[in-house]
Design an enzyme around this catalytic site. Structure first.
Site, PDB file in Angstrom:
ATOM      1  N   LYS A 192     111.801 -14.184  14.417  1.00  0.00           N
ATOM      2  CA  LYS A 192     111.305 -14.600  15.729  1.00  0.00           C
ATOM      3  C   LYS A 192     110.733 -13.350  16.395  1.00  0.00           C
ATOM      4  O   LYS A 192     111.180 -12.922  17.476  1.00  0.00           O
ATOM      5  CB  LYS A 192     112.463 -15.233  16.529  1.00  0.00           C
ATOM      6  CG  LYS A 192     112.060 -15.855  17.859  1.00  0.00           C
ATOM      7  CD  LYS A 192     111.258 -17.136  17.730  1.00  0.00           C
ATOM      8  CE  LYS A 192     110.822 -17.627  19.109  1.00  0.00           C
ATOM      9  NZ  LYS A 192     109.875 -18.763  19.028  1.00  0.00           N
ATOM     10  N   ASP A 225     110.635 -21.108  14.423  1.00  0.00           N
ATOM     11  CA  ASP A 225     110.411 -22.456  14.964  1.00  0.00           C
ATOM     12  C   ASP A 225     109.382 -23.218  14.128  1.00  0.00           C
ATOM     13  O   ASP A 225     109.589 -24.368  13.749  1.00  0.00           O
ATOM     14  CB  ASP A 225     110.032 -22.411  16.453  1.00  0.00           C
ATOM     15  CG  ASP A 225     108.941 -21.408  16.784  1.00  0.00           C
ATOM     16  OD1 ASP A 225     108.545 -20.629  15.892  1.00  0.00           O
ATOM     17  OD2 ASP A 225     108.474 -21.404  17.943  1.00  0.00           O
TER      18      ASP A 225
END
Ligand code: IPM
Ligand code: MN
Length: 371
Positions: A192, A225
């Site tokens: 991330k 994600d």
């Protein structure tokens, strides 16, 4: 070969599935003239009940002397009170740290006969064969924790610190890259990096290690994600995936949906190799203690049995025996022998022990035909 195997059945369905895995290991030992000694020890909730600690001294002692550790599962509603200071999961985390098993290998291959048991369209599941390498002894799981309360005892603030060092990233990336080298020479690193500092370090270190040490392996990066989405929409695109501890925990449960049941997935947790090239490891199915079905004899032992195969391959170097077990499990599933978690239409669910029997039967048939 002689080996000392520590067996930690733990909680819930842990003892039931571990029993079948141990039977399979014993059968392999008898066939191959190996001398396996099994040493059982407590971990998790049952260890708390019996000793007050989730990872008692006797267990720490048993695993330290063992060549490999076979574990069932830990945890359950009985020990889930959020205010409790001792929790079963601390036993598992403590064990991973004690053994120094920083890389958790979770292969997710879809058995064609189980594709129907998955909620996804069968065509999406063709050729799905992914190996997740989850960092296991760092990140949020092991960072400093705080939990403040006001005078009345009500929670006011809590924190978990996420820390990664360069060395922690290097060693798990090397392990993943070695695995990728023996497969399709493709490695995907999931992070991330658009938000987290630890992810930016992760990405920088991964890029350098791959460029300097594995120029023959193609590296790609993905944000966690969007990867979570692509894992479901195009799972056959992925080969070896390396990621940090918490992302790996979540993504591998998601990936289990592809396999038709979380009950069939094994894992190997490994640290550095010793001089003979073998690694002391911790082997456990990726499913949890499943308290809702515990004690009923209906849990799927395939994940535990396949974890035993990984144990033979990685910690004992018994590659042929490992492949024999994997083939026997695969044939059992092909034959339509299924526990309740993955029965198809018109199939009768068998018990945990029935599944174990069916694997043993095929194991003997295969090893007889090899001699
Ligand atoms: C796993 C489990 C553990 C984890 C729990 C039981 C602490 O979910 O092995 O994936 O979060 O690592
Ligand atoms: Mn998990």
């Amino acid at each position: 070969m002689r080996a000392l195997i520590a067996v930690l059945p733990g909680d819930g369905v842990g003892p039931e599935v571990t029993k079948e895995a141990q039977r399979v290991l014993q059968a392999v030992a008898e066939r191959g003239d190996h001398d396996f000694t099994f040493r059982e020890a407590l971990i998790g909730g049952i260890a708390i009940d019996e000793t007050g600690e989730p990872l008692p001294v006797a267990t720490r002692e048993a695993v330290t002397h063992a060549d490999a550790v076979l574990l069932g599962a830990v945890g359950g509603p009985k020990w889930s009170d959020p205010s409790a200071s001792v929790r079963p999961e601390q036993g598992l985390l403590g064990l991973r740290a004690l053994l120094g098993v920083y890389a958790n290998i979770r292969p997710v291959a879809v058995h064609p006969a189980l594709a129907a048991a998955a909620p996804l369209k069968p065509e999406l599941l063709e050729n799905v064969d992914i190996v997740f390498v989850r960092e296991l002894t760092g990140g949020l799981y092991f960072g400093q924790k705080t939990h403040d309360r006001d005078a009345s005892g009500a929670s006011t603030r809590a924190s978990d610190l996420c820390v990664y060092t360069t060395e922690e990233v290097e060693r798990v990336v090397r392990m993943a890259a070695d695995i990728a080298r023996a497969r399709r020479r493709k490695l995907l690193s999931v992070d991330k990096a658009n938000v987290l500092a630890t992810s930016r370090l992760w990405r920088e270190v991964t890029t350098r290690v791959m460029r300097d040490e594995f120029p023959d392996v193609a590296l790609e990066h993905a944000l966690v994600d969007s990867f979570a989405m692509h894992l479901i929409t195009t799972p056959s695109r992925f080969d070896v995936v390396v990621t940090e501890n918490l992302f790996g925990d979540i993504l591998t449960d998601e990936a289990a949906v592809l396999a038709g049941s979380i009950g069939v997935l094994p894992s190997a947790s490994l640290g550095d190799a010793s001089t003979d090239g073998l690694r002391r490891g911790l082997y456990e199915p990726i499913h949890g203690s499943a308290p809702d079905i515990a004690g009923k004899g209906i849990a799927n032992p395939a994940g535990a049995i396949l974890s035993a195969a990984l144990l033979l391959r990685h910690s004992l170097g018994l590659t042929d025996d490992a492949a024999l077990i994997e083939a026997a499990v695969s044939e059992t599933i092909t034959a339509g022998i299924r526990t309740a978690d993955c029965v198809g239409p018109g199939q009768r669910a068998c018990s945990t022990a029935d599944f174990g029997d069916a694997v043993l039967e095929r194991l003997f048939a295969r090893s007889a035909s090899m001699h």
